[in-house]
Design a protein around this motif. Structure first.
Motif, short mmCIF file in Angstrom:
data_model
loop_
_atom_site.label_atom_id
_atom_site.label_comp_id
_atom_site.label_asym_id
_atom_site.label_seq_id
_atom_site.Cartn_x
_atom_site.Cartn_y
_atom_site.Cartn_z
N PHE A 195 -23.36 7.23 -40.37
CA PHE A 195 -24.39 6.30 -40.83
C PHE A 195 -24.42 6.32 -42.36
O PHE A 195 -24.29 7.38 -42.98
CB PHE A 195 -25.77 6.70 -40.31
N VAL A 196 -24.61 5.15 -42.96
CA VAL A 196 -24.74 5.07 -44.42
C VAL A 196 -26.04 4.32 -44.71
O VAL A 196 -26.29 3.23 -44.18
CB VAL A 196 -23.54 4.35 -45.07
N LEU A 197 -26.88 4.91 -45.58
CA LEU A 197 -28.23 4.39 -45.81
C LEU A 197 -28.53 4.20 -47.29
O LEU A 197 -27.83 4.71 -48.16
CB LEU A 197 -29.27 5.37 -45.23
N GLY A 198 -29.61 3.48 -47.56
CA GLY A 198 -30.13 3.34 -48.92
C GLY A 198 -29.23 2.53 -49.83
O GLY A 198 -28.52 1.62 -49.41
N ASP A 199 -29.24 2.90 -51.12
CA ASP A 199 -28.46 2.18 -52.13
C ASP A 199 -26.96 2.31 -51.89
O ASP A 199 -26.18 1.55 -52.46
CB ASP A 199 -28.78 2.72 -53.52
N THR A 200 -26.55 3.28 -51.08
CA THR A 200 -25.13 3.46 -50.80
C THR A 200 -24.61 2.42 -49.82
O THR A 200 -23.40 2.19 -49.72
CB THR A 200 -24.89 4.87 -50.22
N ALA A 201 -25.51 1.77 -49.08
CA ALA A 201 -25.11 0.87 -47.99
C ALA A 201 -25.29 -0.60 -48.36
O ALA A 201 -26.24 -0.97 -49.05
CB ALA A 201 -25.93 1.18 -46.74
N LEU A 202 -24.38 -1.42 -47.86
CA LEU A 202 -24.53 -2.87 -47.91
C LEU A 202 -24.99 -3.30 -46.51
O LEU A 202 -24.19 -3.56 -45.62
CB LEU A 202 -23.22 -3.55 -48.28
N ASP A 243 -14.10 0.02 -46.72
CA ASP A 243 -14.35 -1.14 -47.56
C ASP A 243 -15.72 -1.06 -48.22
O ASP A 243 -16.70 -0.64 -47.60
CB ASP A 243 -14.27 -2.42 -46.74
N THR A 244 -15.76 -1.49 -49.47
CA THR A 244 -17.02 -1.58 -50.20
C THR A 244 -17.09 -2.92 -50.92
O THR A 244 -16.09 -3.62 -51.06
CB THR A 244 -17.14 -0.46 -51.25
N ASP A 245 -18.30 -3.27 -51.37
CA ASP A 245 -18.44 -4.48 -52.19
C ASP A 245 -18.18 -4.13 -53.65
O ASP A 245 -17.79 -3.00 -53.98
CB ASP A 245 -19.81 -5.13 -51.98
N LYS A 246 -18.38 -5.08 -54.55
CA LYS A 246 -18.08 -4.85 -55.97
C LYS A 246 -18.95 -3.76 -56.57
O LYS A 246 -18.56 -3.13 -57.56
CB LYS A 246 -18.25 -6.16 -56.75
N ALA A 247 -20.14 -3.54 -55.99
CA ALA A 247 -21.05 -2.51 -56.50
C ALA A 247 -20.77 -1.15 -55.85
O ALA A 247 -21.50 -0.19 -56.12
CB ALA A 247 -22.50 -2.91 -56.25
N GLY A 248 -19.74 -1.07 -55.01
CA GLY A 248 -19.39 0.19 -54.40
C GLY A 248 -20.16 0.52 -53.14
O GLY A 248 -20.04 1.63 -52.60
N ARG A 249 -20.95 -0.44 -52.62
CA ARG A 249 -21.74 -0.17 -51.42
C ARG A 249 -20.87 -0.28 -50.17
O ARG A 249 -20.04 -1.18 -50.05
CB ARG A 249 -22.91 -1.16 -51.33
N VAL A 250 -21.10 0.64 -49.24
CA VAL A 250 -20.34 0.66 -47.99
C VAL A 250 -20.88 -0.38 -47.03
O VAL A 250 -22.09 -0.42 -46.77
CB VAL A 250 -20.41 2.06 -47.35
N LYS A 251 -20.01 -1.21 -46.48
CA LYS A 251 -20.43 -2.22 -45.53
C LYS A 251 -20.74 -1.56 -44.19
O LYS A 251 -19.91 -0.83 -43.64
CB LYS A 251 -19.33 -3.27 -45.37
N VAL A 252 -21.95 -1.80 -43.68
CA VAL A 252 -22.38 -1.17 -42.43
C VAL A 252 -22.79 -2.23 -41.42
O VAL A 252 -23.09 -3.37 -41.78
CB VAL A 252 -23.57 -0.20 -42.66
N GLY A 253 -22.80 -1.83 -40.14
CA GLY A 253 -23.22 -2.73 -39.07
C GLY A 253 -24.72 -2.78 -38.93
O GLY A 253 -25.46 -2.10 -39.67
N PRO A 254 -25.23 -3.56 -37.98
CA PRO A 254 -26.68 -3.68 -37.78
C PRO A 254 -27.36 -2.35 -37.49
O PRO A 254 -28.55 -2.17 -37.82
CB PRO A 254 -26.79 -4.63 -36.58
N ALA A 257 -19.46 7.40 -52.37
CA ALA A 257 -19.35 7.63 -50.92
C ALA A 257 -18.26 6.77 -50.28
O ALA A 257 -17.59 7.20 -49.35
CB ALA A 257 -20.69 7.36 -50.25
N GLY A 258 -18.10 5.55 -50.78
CA GLY A 258 -17.07 4.67 -50.23
C GLY A 258 -15.68 5.26 -50.36
O GLY A 258 -14.86 5.17 -49.44
N SER A 259 -15.39 5.88 -51.52
CA SER A 259 -14.07 6.49 -51.71
C SER A 259 -13.94 7.76 -50.88
O SER A 259 -12.85 8.08 -50.39
CB SER A 259 -13.83 6.79 -53.19
#
Length: 443
Positions: free
Chosen positions: A308-315, A286-297, A279-281
């Motif tokens: 919105f990005v949720l679950g294992d896809t989200a940091l 930006d994503t972390d090393k595990a490919g999770r998308v950085k999201v706000g509060p 999903a990040g690509s």
């Protein structure tokens, strides 16, 4: 390359905002359920037509349950909501400027708000070549493959006349001692020592070796040390050899290398790491090393409040700045949060409140009569935790028929040690057989 098909809003009611949800896991399904019956048009896209209850997938892999026991058609789950459309499709990309989701067949689906909840897959820490020899456990196909490999290893050992090779074939290595690894190791140990013990004539399944390998200092590292210690001892009581502080150095068709020592094994199962979906690509963020998308509060992508990005896809972060764990309860709560507030946000312009995770406890089962439960101030282990684990998982299963079937099968298995899903499907010739033939030819 042909131009994509025209974008479609797939609206149910003209003038209502359109929310597109990608992924029908815990987060996506929870969000869709909350949006059902609201003045919002919803399109849920998934590449499979069913919702899978992943926490019980290991029971399919260990022949305790059939796939249909832990899966339910998405259309059936959401059929009561006339404002929700379900699309079977593979996502190929997302155009943030045009606000469209591109599918592999060339279709483009327009959105006013987008919820991405596409989960995660296995991570081999830079050694993707290990995947063919050490399957992980994320899908029904994974579970069937593992079940076939485990059962085929015993079948091959039965026709093998070399005692050393027999023992190698019925050796299983489980890599990673998180909940999946612990549950998988315990289930295979019980399968070999009880269910299969009377089924063979030339081998003794109860002598099968099960190795649980963990690079860190203890099993179940997300649990308190006292529960981790209990789980370690319970696994050893089941006959599992627990190896902590032991990183995997290599995985081949014949076995694994641990601490410079090669261990032959008929089956290797991977449960050591995960990485987010692509999903990040798709989003180009930006994503972390595990490919999770950085999201706000509020779980939106910075700079794109409509996504919105949720679950294992989200940091996503705790209030203390630590990442939220990749648990089903986190994903489900995130989906409920976004779904419950989104309709009001779209209709009245209400601000999306920040997400706050409420920890409802963490459970893991080890084997028959043995589990651990962490509720923060209260920690439970043993038979009571095992009963609680069963009740919680049956309750969370979607569909009354699934709950009834699983409950009855667990009762029968408890009383008789019988497992009715011991079918070898998909693979007609297991890799272990090929290994045996290659070794024989070489000799």
């Amino acid at each position: 390359m042909a131009d994509p098909a025209p974008a479609t809003s797939a609206t149910h009611v003209e003038g209502h905002p359109h929310v597109v949800i990608i992924g029908a896991g815990f987060a996506g399904l929870a969000a869709a359920s909350e949006l059902g019956g609201t003045p919002v048009n919803v399109t849920l896209i998934d590449r499979r037509n069913y919702h899978l209850f992943v926490p019980l997938l290991y029971q399919v892999a260990s022949a305790a349950l059939s796939p249909a026991d832990i899966a339910e058609p998405i259309r059936r789950i959401l059929s009561r909501h006339s404002n929700i459309e379900v699309m079977l499709g593979e996502v190929a990309g997302i155009d943030k400027q045009a606000r469209t989701v591109a599918l592999a067949d060339g279709t483009a689906v327009a959105y006013d708000r987008l919820i991405v909840a596409t989960g995660s897959t296995h991570s081999y820490f830079g050694h993707d070549e290990w995947a063919q020899h050490a399957p992980g456990l994320k899908t029904i196909e994974d579970a069937r493959q593992i079940r076939a490999r485990v059962l085929m290893a015993f079948e091959q050992a039965e026709i093998c006349r070399n005692k050393v090779e027999q023992q190698d074939l019925i050796t299983t290595v489980v890599v990673g001692a998180g909940p999946t690894g612990v549950e998988m190791a315990g289930a295979i140990a019980e399968l070999s020592r009880h269910t299969l013990a009377r089924d063979f004539r030339n081998i003794r399944p109860e002598t099968a070796r099960v190795l649980l390998v963990e690079a860190g200092p203890r099993v179940l590292p997300a649990f308190p040390p006292e529960l981790s210690d209990y789980a370690h001892k319970a696994l050893e009581k089941l006959g599992v050899t627990v190896m902590v502080n032991t990183p995997v150095e290599d995985v081949t068709a014949e076995g694994v290398t641990l601490g410079g020592r090669f261990v032959r094994a008929g089956t290797v199962i991977w449960g050591a790491g995960v990485r987010a979906s692509p999903a990040g690509s798709w989003l180009g963020v930006d994503t972390d090393k595990a490919g999770r998308v950085k999201v706000g509060p509020d779980l939106t992508v910075p700079g794109y409040p409509e996504i919105f990005v949720l679950g294992d896809t989200a940091l996503a972060m705790h209030d203390d700045g630590s990442p939220l764990p990749g648990l089903a309860q986190v994903a489900k709560q995130q989906g409920e949060h976004v779904g419950s507030h989104l309709a009001g946000h779209l209709a009245k312009g209400e601000a999306m409140p920040p997400f706050r995770f409420k920890n409802r406890g963490n459970l893991a089962t080890i084997g028959r009569n043995s589990a651990v439960a962490d509720f923060g101030s209260r920690k439970i282990k043993g038979f009571v935790a095992w009963v609680l684990w069963g009740l919680v998982h049956v309750y969370l299963l979607i569909g009354f028929s699934n709950r009834l079937l699983v409950s009855m099968q667990w009762l029968v298995a408890y009383l008789t040690y019988h497992r009715g899903a011991r079918l070898i499907t998909g693979e007609r010739k297991a890799p272990v057989q090929e290994n045996h033939e290659r070794r024989s030819a070489a000799e």
